[in-house]
Design a protein around this motif. Structure first.
Motif, PDB file in Angstrom:
ATOM      1  N   LEU A   1       3.811   1.376 -12.593  1.00 30.32           N
ATOM      2  CA  LEU A   1       3.358   0.221 -11.825  1.00 30.32           C
ATOM      3  C   LEU A   1       2.245   0.706 -10.915  1.00 30.32           C
ATOM      4  CD1 LEU A   1       6.738  -1.365 -10.644  1.00 30.32           C
ATOM      5  CD2 LEU A   1       5.156  -2.301 -12.343  1.00 30.32           C
ATOM      6  N   ASP A   2       1.271  -0.149 -10.673  1.00 29.60           N
ATOM      7  CA  ASP A   2       0.131   0.242  -9.850  1.00 29.60           C
ATOM      8  C   ASP A   2      -0.044  -0.692  -8.670  1.00 29.60           C
ATOM      9  OD1 ASP A   2      -0.745   2.392 -11.533  1.00 29.60           O
ATOM     10  OD2 ASP A   2      -1.580   0.906 -12.908  1.00 29.60           O
ATOM     11  N   TYR A   3      -0.535  -0.127  -7.567  1.00 28.90           N
ATOM     12  CA  TYR A   3      -0.972  -0.902  -6.417  1.00 28.90           C
ATOM     13  C   TYR A   3      -2.491  -0.972  -6.483  1.00 28.90           C
ATOM     14  CZ  TYR A   3      -2.176  -2.356  -1.784  1.00 28.90           C
ATOM     15  OH  TYR A   3      -2.707  -3.055  -0.739  1.00 28.90           O
ATOM     16  N   PRO A   4      -3.118  -2.087  -6.186  1.00 32.46           N
ATOM     17  CA  PRO A   4      -2.538  -3.356  -5.757  1.00 32.46           C
ATOM     18  C   PRO A   4      -1.978  -4.131  -6.940  1.00 32.46           C
ATOM     19  CG  PRO A   4      -4.923  -3.554  -5.823  1.00 32.46           C
ATOM     20  CD  PRO A   4      -4.590  -2.125  -6.186  1.00 32.46           C
ATOM     21  N   GLY A   5      -1.066  -5.006  -6.639  1.00 31.14           N
ATOM     22  CA  GLY A   5      -0.472  -5.836  -7.666  1.00 31.14           C
ATOM     23  C   GLY A   5       0.873  -6.362  -7.221  1.00 31.14           C
ATOM     24  N   ALA A   6       1.549  -6.986  -8.145  1.00 30.77           N
ATOM     25  CA  ALA A   6       2.866  -7.536  -7.862  1.00 30.77           C
ATOM     26  C   ALA A   6       3.805  -7.125  -8.981  1.00 30.77           C
ATOM     27  CB  ALA A   6       2.809  -9.059  -7.749  1.00 30.77           C
ATOM     28  N   ALA A   7       5.065  -7.103  -8.653  1.00 31.06           N
ATOM     29  CA  ALA A   7       6.102  -6.849  -9.650  1.00 31.06           C
ATOM     30  C   ALA A   7       6.948  -8.106  -9.778  1.00 31.06           C
ATOM     31  CB  ALA A   7       6.974  -5.671  -9.227  1.00 31.06           C
ATOM     32  N   GLU A   8       7.461  -8.328 -10.962  1.00 32.36           N
ATOM     33  CA  GLU A   8       8.406  -9.407 -11.187  1.00 32.36           C
ATOM     34  C   GLU A   8       9.728  -8.755 -11.572  1.00 32.36           C
ATOM     35  OE1 GLU A   8       5.805 -13.091 -12.732  1.00 32.36           O
ATOM     36  OE2 GLU A   8       5.773 -11.324 -14.033  1.00 32.36           O
TER      37      GLU A   8
ATOM     38  N   TRP B   1       0.829  -1.201   0.000  1.00 33.34           N
ATOM     39  CA  TRP B   1       0.000   0.000   0.000  1.00 33.34           C
ATOM     40  C   TRP B   1       0.865   1.253   0.000  1.00 33.34           C
ATOM     41  CZ3 TRP B   1      -4.634   2.020  -0.662  1.00 33.34           C
ATOM     42  CH2 TRP B   1      -4.930   3.255  -0.084  1.00 33.34           C
ATOM     43  N   ASN B   2       1.901   1.296   0.827  1.00 34.35           N
ATOM     44  CA  ASN B   2       2.708   2.509   0.944  1.00 34.35           C
ATOM     45  C   ASN B   2       3.714   2.671  -0.203  1.00 34.35           C
ATOM     46  OD1 ASN B   2       4.309   0.417   1.926  1.00 34.35           O
ATOM     47  ND2 ASN B   2       5.419   1.746   3.331  1.00 34.35           N
ATOM     48  N   ASP B   3       3.742   1.755  -1.170  1.00 34.03           N
ATOM     49  CA  ASP B   3       4.587   1.927  -2.361  1.00 34.03           C
ATOM     50  C   ASP B   3       3.975   2.949  -3.330  1.00 34.03           C
ATOM     51  OD1 ASP B   3       6.429   0.053  -1.456  1.00 34.03           O
ATOM     52  OD2 ASP B   3       5.489  -1.594  -2.562  1.00 34.03           O
ATOM     53  N   ALA B   4       2.656   3.154  -3.234  1.00 35.52           N
ATOM     54  CA  ALA B   4       1.969   4.084  -4.133  1.00 35.52           C
ATOM     55  C   ALA B   4       2.059   5.503  -3.587  1.00 35.52           C
ATOM     56  CB  ALA B   4       0.512   3.667  -4.300  1.00 35.52           C
ATOM     57  N   ASP B   5       2.066   6.467  -4.497  1.00 30.57           N
ATOM     58  CA  ASP B   5       2.145   7.865  -4.074  1.00 30.57           C
ATOM     59  C   ASP B   5       0.861   8.612  -4.427  1.00 30.57           C
ATOM     60  OD1 ASP B   5       2.344   8.469  -6.814  1.00 30.57           O
ATOM     61  OD2 ASP B   5       4.506   8.770  -6.737  1.00 30.57           O
ATOM     62  N   ARG B   6       0.854   9.889  -4.207  1.00 27.61           N
ATOM     63  CA  ARG B   6      -0.336  10.718  -4.452  1.00 27.61           C
ATOM     64  C   ARG B   6      -0.735  10.768  -5.916  1.00 27.61           C
ATOM     65  NH1 ARG B   6      -0.827  15.942  -0.829  1.00 27.61           N
ATOM     66  NH2 ARG B   6      -2.754  15.847  -1.998  1.00 27.61           N
ATOM     67  N   PHE B   7       0.180  10.413  -6.793  1.00 26.73           N
ATOM     68  CA  PHE B   7      -0.120  10.449  -8.225  1.00 26.73           C
ATOM     69  C   PHE B   7      -0.796   9.154  -8.694  1.00 26.73           C
ATOM     70  CE2 PHE B   7       3.642  13.203  -7.679  1.00 26.73           C
ATOM     71  CZ  PHE B   7       3.015  14.414  -7.947  1.00 26.73           C
ATOM     72  N   GLY B   8      -0.964   8.208  -7.781  1.00 24.11           N
ATOM     73  CA  GLY B   8      -1.695   6.994  -8.099  1.00 24.11           C
ATOM     74  C   GLY B   8      -0.872   5.881  -8.695  1.00 24.11           C
ATOM     75  N   HIS B   9       0.450   5.974  -8.613  1.00 25.73           N
ATOM     76  CA  HIS B   9       1.295   4.887  -9.112  1.00 25.73           C
ATOM     77  C   HIS B   9       2.415   4.611  -8.106  1.00 25.73           C
ATOM     78  CE1 HIS B   9       3.377   8.448 -11.106  1.00 25.73           C
ATOM     79  NE2 HIS B   9       4.249   7.997 -10.232  1.00 25.73           N
ATOM     80  N   VAL B  10       3.134   3.514  -8.313  1.00 20.15           N
ATOM     81  CA  VAL B  10       4.258   3.176  -7.444  1.00 20.15           C
ATOM     82  C   VAL B  10       5.322   4.253  -7.616  1.00 20.15           C
ATOM     83  CG1 VAL B  10       6.084   1.476  -7.025  1.00 20.15           C
ATOM     84  CG2 VAL B  10       3.733   0.713  -7.458  1.00 20.15           C
TER      85      VAL B  10
END
Length: 146
Positions: free
Chosen positions: A78-85, A24-33
């Motif tokens: 990149l967007d939250y929620p989700g996963a990165a590889e 959750w805290n990976d995302a910023d105010r701009f709506g992306h990681v």
């Protein structure tokens, strides 16, 4: 005149992939990681891979890696929620230094959201002077070379 931007490497260019759940805290105010998170993701993937080889003990080894350079080129959000590889490969393997190339992919994506370069220099834990990469780790790292 501008230099053309190189095309990103696809996921099949990397020798190892590690899935990391975005928080959750990976995302910023701009709506992306946030861009700062990308380096932390790669650092975590590298360290998890090294620990998984059984060739290094960060708490006790006499020779340790220090990050001396990082670079990042962004291609997509990149967007939250989700996963990165995180894809890893070794681009350069010297006596005391190595360069990791990493691709960060949204889960299942073929093209990366970002590509990073991490340069590590191995140093003596006490003197902080360059020291050779330990042989067992060097052998494991060779498996990540293209």
């Amino acid at each position: 005149m501008t230099t053309p931007r190189p095309a990103p490497l696809t996921r099949d260019a990397y020798r190892h992939l590690r899935r990391i759940e975005l928080r959750w805290n990976d995302a910023d105010r701009f709506g992306h990681v946030n861009n700062a998170v990308h380096q932390a993701l790669v650092d975590s993937a590298i360290n998890a891979w090294v620990i998984g080889t059984g060739t290094a003990d960060a708490r006790h080894d006499p020779v340790i890696p220090l990050v001396v350079e990082t670079r990042c080129r962004f291609f997509a959000e990149l967007d939250y929620p989700g996963a990165a590889e995180i894809g890893l490969r070794v681009a350069h393997l010297g006596t005391t230094s190595l360069g990791y190339e990493a691709g960060i992919f949204a889960e299942g994506a073929g093209e990366p959201a970002a590509q990073l370069l991490f340069t590590h220099v191995y140093v003596d834990r006490v003197t902080r002077r360059p020291a050779p990469i330990p042989p067992a780790l060097r052998a494991a790292l060779a498996a990540l070379a293209p």
